[in-house]
Design an enzyme around this catalytic site. Structure first.
Site, short mmCIF file in Angstrom:
data_model
loop_
_atom_site.label_atom_id
_atom_site.label_comp_id
_atom_site.label_asym_id
_atom_site.label_seq_id
_atom_site.Cartn_x
_atom_site.Cartn_y
_atom_site.Cartn_z
N SER A 37 40.62 30.65 50.63
CA SER A 37 41.30 29.82 49.61
C SER A 37 40.89 28.35 49.61
O SER A 37 41.20 27.63 48.67
CB SER A 37 42.81 29.90 49.78
OG SER A 37 43.28 31.00 49.05
N LYS A 85 39.25 27.16 46.54
CA LYS A 85 39.95 26.89 45.27
C LYS A 85 39.72 25.45 44.79
O LYS A 85 39.69 25.18 43.60
CB LYS A 85 41.44 27.20 45.41
CG LYS A 85 41.71 28.72 45.56
CD LYS A 85 43.17 29.04 45.72
CE LYS A 85 43.50 30.51 45.52
NZ LYS A 85 43.13 31.40 46.61
N TYR A 135 35.11 34.85 41.41
CA TYR A 135 36.20 34.46 42.31
C TYR A 135 35.96 35.03 43.72
O TYR A 135 36.06 34.32 44.71
CB TYR A 135 37.54 34.96 41.74
CG TYR A 135 38.71 34.75 42.67
CD1 TYR A 135 39.39 33.53 42.72
CD2 TYR A 135 39.14 35.77 43.53
CE1 TYR A 135 40.45 33.34 43.60
CE2 TYR A 135 40.19 35.59 44.40
CZ TYR A 135 40.85 34.38 44.43
OH TYR A 135 41.90 34.18 45.29
N TYR A 163 49.76 26.39 50.58
CA TYR A 163 50.64 27.48 50.17
C TYR A 163 52.07 26.95 50.06
O TYR A 163 52.26 25.81 49.64
CB TYR A 163 50.55 28.67 51.15
CG TYR A 163 49.12 29.11 51.43
CD1 TYR A 163 48.39 29.76 50.44
CD2 TYR A 163 48.50 28.89 52.64
CE1 TYR A 163 47.08 30.19 50.67
CE2 TYR A 163 47.20 29.31 52.89
CZ TYR A 163 46.50 29.95 51.90
OH TYR A 163 45.23 30.36 52.13
N VAL A 207 42.85 31.61 54.43
CA VAL A 207 43.35 32.56 55.43
C VAL A 207 42.36 32.90 56.55
O VAL A 207 42.72 33.59 57.49
CB VAL A 207 43.88 33.87 54.77
CG1 VAL A 207 45.10 33.61 53.92
CG2 VAL A 207 42.80 34.57 53.99
#
Ligand code: GLU
Length: 317
Positions: free
Chosen positions: A65, A68, A193, A245, A263
């Site tokens: 992540s 992102k 992605y 998160y 993660v």
């Protein structure tokens, strides 16, 4: 305030390693099944391009992540702020990063923000290129330039596993297609992605990206403005409110500068005008954040007095 040095980082890494026992390694990421849960490494680069590091900085890991922020940077550069945020929100979500219920319950026209999976998929749909190969190569090229590292590449095994276990992300994408939140080809968007999630890096690469942000998206080496500075301000604000998160609020309070986790146990931090930080600590908590990495980030912020809010006040004294 302490002075940044390798010795200080060594001391903090030793102090924080035991926090690894409070979390677990995500075993289904290829290469992580047999990993030592106690690994912890950090790299910090300052505005003079001096590199400080300690711990397991030789460890390679996939961005997950943390990617992102890279997708968001590409989309902002391709379309500008106004258009990007017509397709994705900028509000913190306060729920798990792969939540489906929020897509329906809140606003079916766009996902909450670019740091949750639905938002990052909607953002990936906006990266320009004639096909997925061209889009991905543009991302890689930009990263290699910023990280000054031509060996940055896709981890094929991680990519394969992202595809294999990607049904939750497919659900998010198809739901968004059904509501019109994504108008692009879903298979291609998901493929991109998955690929961006599967790029392998070291802590030094994350620190280089962090210091590039900290320097207002100018190359430290050449001074070249690679991305408009306004885009980086936007990304950093969203990292601060949604980067960790549903622990983002806690990090904003305790760490006080923009950070984003993945993660794989990585964390990238950017202290505006001061430092880029890359951390790896593969053992993560139930929220998805590195336990030892988080503890280390807190101590780094405290020891070097990096909380941006207290810095602003100190300047006024
Ligand atoms: N590859 C993971 C996913 O898309 C990333 C999760 C993460 O790092 O938060 O679900």
């Amino acid at each position: 305030m302490k002075e940044l040095s390798n010795d200080l980082l060594e001391e903090l890494v030793t102090e924080c390693r035991p926090y690894s026992r409070e979390g677990q390694v995500v075993k289904d990421i290829p290469g992580q099944r047999t990993i030592d849960q106690n690994k912890l490494g950090v790299c910090i680069i300052n505005m003079d391009n001096e590199v400080f590091s300690a711990g397991d900085t030789d460890m390679k890991f996939s961005l997950q992540s943390a990617s992102k922020i890279i997708s968001l940077m590409m989309a902002l550069d391709d379309f500008g702020k106004e258009e990007v945020f017509q397709n994705v929100g900028m509000e913190p979500m306060g729920d798990f990063y792969n939540s489906i219920s929020h897509l329906e319950a809140h606003d079916v026209t766009k996902p909450f923000n670019p740091m949750v999976n639905a938002g990052a998929i909607a953002v990936a749909a906006m990266i320009k290129g004639k096909d997925v190969d061209e889009k991905f190569n543009r991302v890689l090229k930009t990263l290699r330039k910023i990280m000054n590292n031509n060996s940055i590449k896709l981890n094929d095994e991680v990519y394969e596993s992202e595809q294999l276990k990607g049904d939750r992300n497919r659900s998010l994408a198809f739901f968004m297609k059904s509501t019109g939140a994504i108008a692009h080809d879903i298979d291609e968007t998901l493929d991109l992605y998955f690929r961006i999630n599967s790029i392998d890096v070291h802590t030094t690469d994350l620190a280089k990206l962090g210091v590039f942000f900290a320097n207002g998206s100018r190359s430290l080496k050449t001074g070249e403005q690679i991305i408009p500075m306004d885009h980086i301000n936007t990304i950093e604000a969203i990292m601060m409110t949604s980067g960790m998160y549903n622990e983002a609020g806690k990090y904003a309070v305790d760490v006080g500068f923009p950070v984003k986790s993945g993660v794989s146990g990585c964390i990238i931090g950017s202290v505006p005008g001061r430092y880029g930080i890359g951390i790896i600590g593969p053992s993560i908590n139930e929220k998805g954040n590195s336990t030892a990495g988080g503890a280390l980030l807190h101590r780094i912020s405290r020891n070097l007095e990096l909380n941006v809010f207290s810095v602003i006040r100190k300047d006024k004294e």
